[in-house]
Design a protein around this motif. Structure first.
Motif, PDB file in Angstrom:
ATOM      1  N   ARG A  30      -1.991  -6.269  -4.584  1.00 31.95           N
ATOM      2  CA  ARG A  30      -2.843  -7.248  -3.895  1.00 31.95           C
ATOM      3  C   ARG A  30      -4.146  -7.454  -4.677  1.00 31.95           C
ATOM      4  NH1 ARG A  30      -3.251  -8.597   1.664  1.00 31.95           N
ATOM      5  NH2 ARG A  30      -5.323  -8.985   2.488  1.00 31.95           N
ATOM      6  N   GLU A  58       6.302 -10.093   3.641  1.00 28.00           N
ATOM      7  CA  GLU A  58       4.963 -10.157   4.268  1.00 28.00           C
ATOM      8  C   GLU A  58       4.114  -8.986   3.818  1.00 28.00           C
ATOM      9  OE1 GLU A  58       2.916 -11.701   6.861  1.00 28.00           O
ATOM     10  OE2 GLU A  58       3.972 -13.317   5.842  1.00 28.00           O
ATOM     11  N   GLN A  90       1.031 -11.519   0.507  1.00 25.22           N
ATOM     12  CA  GLN A  90       0.096 -12.352   1.285  1.00 25.22           C
ATOM     13  C   GLN A  90      -0.878 -13.126   0.401  1.00 25.22           C
ATOM     14  OE1 GLN A  90      -1.823  -9.556   3.877  1.00 25.22           O
ATOM     15  NE2 GLN A  90       0.089  -9.021   4.889  1.00 25.22           N
ATOM     16  N   GLY A 102      -4.170  -5.777   4.722  1.00 26.62           N
ATOM     17  CA  GLY A 102      -3.257  -6.688   5.426  1.00 26.62           C
ATOM     18  C   GLY A 102      -1.979  -6.024   5.901  1.00 26.62           C
ATOM     19  N   ARG A 126       0.504  -4.541   8.505  1.00 25.94           N
ATOM     20  CA  ARG A 126       0.654  -4.836   9.927  1.00 25.94           C
ATOM     21  C   ARG A 126       0.609  -3.580  10.791  1.00 25.94           C
ATOM     22  NH1 ARG A 126      -0.153  -9.447   9.037  1.00 25.94           N
ATOM     23  NH2 ARG A 126       1.270 -10.956   8.125  1.00 25.94           N
TER      24      ARG A 126
END
Ligand code: AMP
Length: 378
Positions: free
Chosen positions: A21, A42, A47, A342, A344
């Protein structure tokens, strides 16, 4: 030398966690496109990437089609099978090369490579049976640390053996066919050096960072450990030697134990940006992630100069035990930078984000980072 891969090109990342990321953020800032490949959807990398491909790392057809859409491939996760890197390398440059991954993803291969090349490591032996474990424990002494030979991280797949009576249950608890027994190091502290090597052999590093762990997981990193000059220079020299011996093109972190006698012993290598280098994102002219972009694209390396003294604390899933942490509380200190990945689901021990704080010096910054973290769950 091959031509540099310039902004506008597409960079492929194998792996899709927080390291990918932050790599993607650095790359996109410079005008690159980023594709990520992993078995998950995801994802923290997906993302913020231009394209997220989800398939097993050993789905070579999927990997081939991924490779044909990118200009270079790098990693954010070293436990990608070597076969995947080798397959991708038939289509595009893979940096660092699959051989680096092959060495660094397996403790036994890594330690054997390091000791054969003359780098200082903890004394170790290969273990395949409980009898071998018994014999090795007599030579190395107890306590000792028994670790699976492959695929371990954050203290997973390892156990400290304290007595001869505990040898058998320790061996059974790992449920593996091949392990490494390491002498227990009664260290003064743990430090690491994140470094980069370019296509042209240029070398740059981010100094010596002190790392403090809790439950085998990195808790706090202080940029610029308070170590004597001679130790700093030795860490620099060993790290450079390791990147050169492995012919790394990209970023690699060397983690060390500093013994009570002031000697450096390599604990392990990570052939990618490292948690202990996250402070560089906010506190250096060039971050470890931008450096990875530059290195794998064949561009000149950037300056690793510090902008301010800093420290980083990890934010683990445990912080969510009583609900969403109070982000605003942490940001009351204007010298605090919040990073969330990010993810979840907040599981205990899972790295969900980190905080970088600035201060008068490293310890002051660490105190501010800890205070910000403490304020999250008050
Ligand atoms: P590792 O996953 O091998 O990096 O180990 C995680 C942490 O366990 C290290 O950062 C150390 O704090 C501790 N550890 C690992 N190996 C040893 C050792 N041989 N002696 C003492 N502590 C160790």
């Amino acid at each position: 030398m091959s031509k540099p891969i310039l902004p506008g090109a597409t960079l492929g990342v194998l792996g899709s966690g927080q390291l990918g990321r932050m790599f993607a953020i650095a790359a996109r800032r410079m005008g690159y496109r980023v594709h990520t490949f992993s078995p998950d959807r995801e994802t923290p990398t997906g993302q913020v990437a231009d394209k997220e491909v989800y398939s097993d790392y050993l789905d070579l057809d999927a990997l081939r089609s991924f490779a044909t859409e990118v200009d270079v491939i790098t990693f954010e996760f070293e436990n990608v099978a070597f076969e995947a890197a080798a397959c991708a390398a038939e289509y595009v440059p893979v940096r660092p090369a699959g051989e680096v991954l092959h060495t660094a993803q397996h403790r036994l291969r890594e330690k054997t490579f390091l000791s054969d090349a003359g780098f200082p490591t903890t004394p170790f032996e290969r273990i395949t049976t409980v009898e071998e474990l018994r014999a090795a424990s007599e030579r190395l002494g107890l306590p000792a640390v028994l670790k699976t030979a492959g695929f371990g991280y954050d203290g997973k797949g390892q156990t400290v053996v304290r007595s001869t009576e505990a040898l058998e249950s320790a061996w059974r608890s790992l449920s593996t066919e091949e392990a490494v027994l390491e002498a227990f190091v009664d260290f003064e502290c743990e430090v690491s050096v994140v470094a980069a090597r370019g296509v042209d052999g240029a070398f740059a590093h981010f100094g010596v960072t002190e790392n403090r762990h809790a439950n085998h997981i990195l808790d706090v990193s202080i940029a610029d450990a308070a170590v004597p000059d001679v130790l700093y220079r030795r860490a620099e020299e060993i790290t450079r030697g390791v990147l050169e011996a492995l012919e790394v093109v990209g970023v690699l972190c060397v983690e060390y134990f500093v013994t009570r006698e002031g000697e450096l012993l390599i604990n392990e290598l990570a052939p990618r940006p490292h948690n202990s280098g996250h402070f560089t994102f906010d506190a250096c002219v060039t971050s470890q992630f931008e450096q990875q972009v530059r290195a794998v694209c064949g561009l000149p390396l950037g300056s690793t100069e510090r902008l301010r003294p800093s420290a980083m604390v990890n934010l683990l899933g445990d912080l969510w035990a009583d609900g969403t942490p109070d982000w605003a509380a942490a940001l009351r200190d204007p010298d605090v930078k919040l990073h969330l990945y990010g993810k979840r689901e907040a599981r205990p021990g899972r790295k969900m984000g980190h905080i970088t704080a600035f201060g008068r010096d490293g310890e002051d910054a660490a105190a501010r980072a800890r205070a910000a973290r403490d304020s999250l769950s008050r």
